[in-house]
Design a protein around this motif. Structure first.
Motif, PDB file in Angstrom:
ATOM      1  N   ASP A 220       0.868  -1.162   0.000  1.00 52.99           N
ATOM      2  CA  ASP A 220       0.000   0.000   0.000  1.00 52.99           C
ATOM      3  C   ASP A 220       0.910   1.218   0.000  1.00 52.99           C
ATOM      4  O   ASP A 220       1.427   1.632   1.041  1.00 52.99           O
ATOM      5  N   GLU A 222       0.487   4.365  -0.453  1.00 50.41           N
ATOM      6  CA  GLU A 222       0.051   5.530   0.320  1.00 50.41           C
ATOM      7  C   GLU A 222       0.437   5.379   1.783  1.00 50.41           C
ATOM      8  O   GLU A 222       0.961   6.304   2.413  1.00 50.41           O
ATOM      9  N   ALA A 223       0.196   4.183   2.343  1.00 51.88           N
ATOM     10  CA  ALA A 223       0.503   3.955   3.756  1.00 51.88           C
ATOM     11  C   ALA A 223       2.013   3.936   3.993  1.00 51.88           C
ATOM     12  O   ALA A 223       2.509   4.511   4.977  1.00 51.88           O
ATOM     13  N   ARG A 226       3.344   7.400   3.770  1.00 53.12           N
ATOM     14  CA  ARG A 226       2.939   8.169   4.947  1.00 53.12           C
ATOM     15  C   ARG A 226       3.885   7.885   6.115  1.00 53.12           C
ATOM     16  O   ARG A 226       4.255   8.801   6.864  1.00 53.12           O
ATOM     17  N   LEU A 256      -6.478   6.110   9.192  1.00 54.51           N
ATOM     18  CA  LEU A 256      -5.689   5.009   8.645  1.00 54.51           C
ATOM     19  C   LEU A 256      -6.535   3.742   8.738  1.00 54.51           C
ATOM     20  O   LEU A 256      -7.146   3.478   9.775  1.00 54.51           O
ATOM     21  N   ARG A 257      -6.596   2.987   7.663  1.00 57.56           N
ATOM     22  CA  ARG A 257      -7.365   1.749   7.668  1.00 57.56           C
ATOM     23  C   ARG A 257      -6.547   0.634   8.314  1.00 57.56           C
ATOM     24  O   ARG A 257      -5.312   0.609   8.182  1.00 57.56           O
ATOM     25  N   GLN A 260      -3.887  -0.911   6.348  1.00 60.13           N
ATOM     26  CA  GLN A 260      -2.725  -0.101   6.014  1.00 60.13           C
ATOM     27  C   GLN A 260      -1.673  -0.082   7.120  1.00 60.13           C
ATOM     28  O   GLN A 260      -0.584   0.464   6.923  1.00 60.13           O
ATOM     29  N   ASP A 263       1.987  -1.588   6.343  1.00 60.04           N
ATOM     30  CA  ASP A 263       2.855  -0.792   5.459  1.00 60.04           C
ATOM     31  C   ASP A 263       3.190   0.561   6.064  1.00 60.04           C
ATOM     32  O   ASP A 263       4.266   1.115   5.797  1.00 60.04           O
ATOM     33  N   TYR A 264       2.304   1.111   6.879  1.00 65.49           N
ATOM     34  CA  TYR A 264       2.625   2.352   7.583  1.00 65.49           C
ATOM     35  C   TYR A 264       3.777   2.115   8.567  1.00 65.49           C
ATOM     36  O   TYR A 264       4.746   2.889   8.612  1.00 65.49           O
TER      37      TYR A 264
END
Length: 356
Positions: A220, A222-223, A226, A256-257, A260, A263-264
């Motif tokens: 992910d 985006e994550a 971030r 944040l899901r 995610q 990966d965050y």
């Protein structure tokens, strides 16, 4: 393992025997891969339940015979060379260390022979930093040697700074084939602990992972980005331990899901590792020795901090083992560009017995 006889003459059995995995290659007289076996028979699994050095050695010999015996039956007296945690003080035999600064070309002068079922396994020593901040690496030394071989073939800038991500990432400085220093970062192990045993594990929908990439090709972005950005902006101000807790509070806030979280957290950890490594040892070009999935994450983090990235091929360990074998006189001949074509790759589970 291949049942049919190789089409080219076998010259060497090369082993990369780590903590959690075993990789073995049957190589021809040019260093090309004839056959390959990969299993989860790492040194921890292999030595489990052994109470003494002789018991441990016997367990390693049995595993080696099960996995590589068919090769040696077809090719008696074939030399065997092994690197990794198999040469540690809880492996088959302690192969010791070379003190840094150390030339990788000298690894071949310090092999430890271990008798094994009618053969002899030669173990490669690791590298050690002594002084107020001691450090060790084992297994990465042959990857570095293989990366040097690859760099010389391809030309371009010499290999000066390399990162070898994993459970314990290694940041290595080189001057030619001379390792002048290195540092270890427990990024992968922290990631595994957090995503398995911490409160964050309850949030991550993908379940536990073993390292920041964990062999997962999908990410992910985006994550992950971030996490990189959060560390870059606030890592010095708040510290990594505080930022890791935001993986929970961001989910609670709906920012944040759960899917995610992994990966965050990966972005936070990789970002912190890369940022501090480049601060301690600024480098314009960093060579990344890793699988494609992991290399992509480190490339993204490194480029965000202004470093150019060069990736090493996945076969650098076997290339390094071949070079050590040549230097030690275990084999003759020179590696040929493009010779590394595997005729057969076999993956066994640790519960499979005998040959396949």
């Amino acid at each position: 393992m291949a049942d049919d006889a190789p089409r080219r003459d076998a010259a060497l059995v090369a082993l990369d025997w780590g903590t959690s995995s075993f990789r073995g290659w049957l190589l021809d007289a040019a260093g090309g891969v004839l056959d390959e076996v990969r299993t989860d028979d790492g040194t921890l699994r292999c030595s489990a339940g052994t109470g003494s050095a002789p018991e441990r050695a016997a367990a390693f010999e049995r595993t080696f015979a099960r996995l590589c015996g068919p090769w040696l039956e077809r090719h008696p007296d074939l030399p065997v060379l092994g690197a990794g945690m198999v040469g540690s003080n809880h492996g088959w035999a302690d192969a010791g260390y070379l003190d840094v600064p150390a030339r990788l070309s000298r690894l071949a002068d310090h092999l430890t022979p271990v008798p094994a079922a009618g053969s002899v396994v030669h173990l490669v020593p690791g590298l050690r930093v002594v002084g107020p901040d001691p450090d060790v690496l084992r297994g990465e030394e042959v990857q570095l040697l293989g990366a040097l071989e690859e760099t010389r073939e391809e030309g371009g800038a010499p290999l000066a700074t390399a990162v070898l991500p994993g459970t314990h990432s290694k940041w290595v400085r080189l001057d030619g084939d001379r390792v002048t220093g290195f540092a270890t970062v427990m990024t992968g192990e922290l990631y595994g602990l957090l995503l398995r045993d911490s409160i964050l594990a309850r949030l991550a929908e993908d379940g536990p992972h073993g390292d920041p990439a964990a062999g997962r090709d999908a990410v992910d972005q985006e994550a992950f980005d971030r996490g990189l950005d959060t560390d870059a902006r606030r890592g010095d101000e708040r510290g990594l331990a505080a930022l890791l807790f935001t993986a929970r509070t961001l989910v609670m806030a709906g920012a944040l899901r759960p899917a995610q979280v992994a990966d965050y957290v990966s972005g936070l950890l990789v970002g912190s590792e890369v940022r501090h490594a480049l601060r301690a040892d600024p480098a314009a070009l960093v060579t990344v020795c890793a699988s494609p999935a992991t290399a992509r994450r480190y490339r993204r983090a490194l480029e965000r901090h202004g470093a150019a990235v060069r990736t090493a091929g996945e076969d650098v360990a076997v290339r390094g083992l071949w070079r050590v074998a040549r230097d030690a006189g275990l084999v003759t001949g020179a590696p040929l560009p493009g010779a590394r074509t595997s005729e057969r790759t076999t993956t066994l589970s640790s519960t499979e017995e005998g040959t396949s």
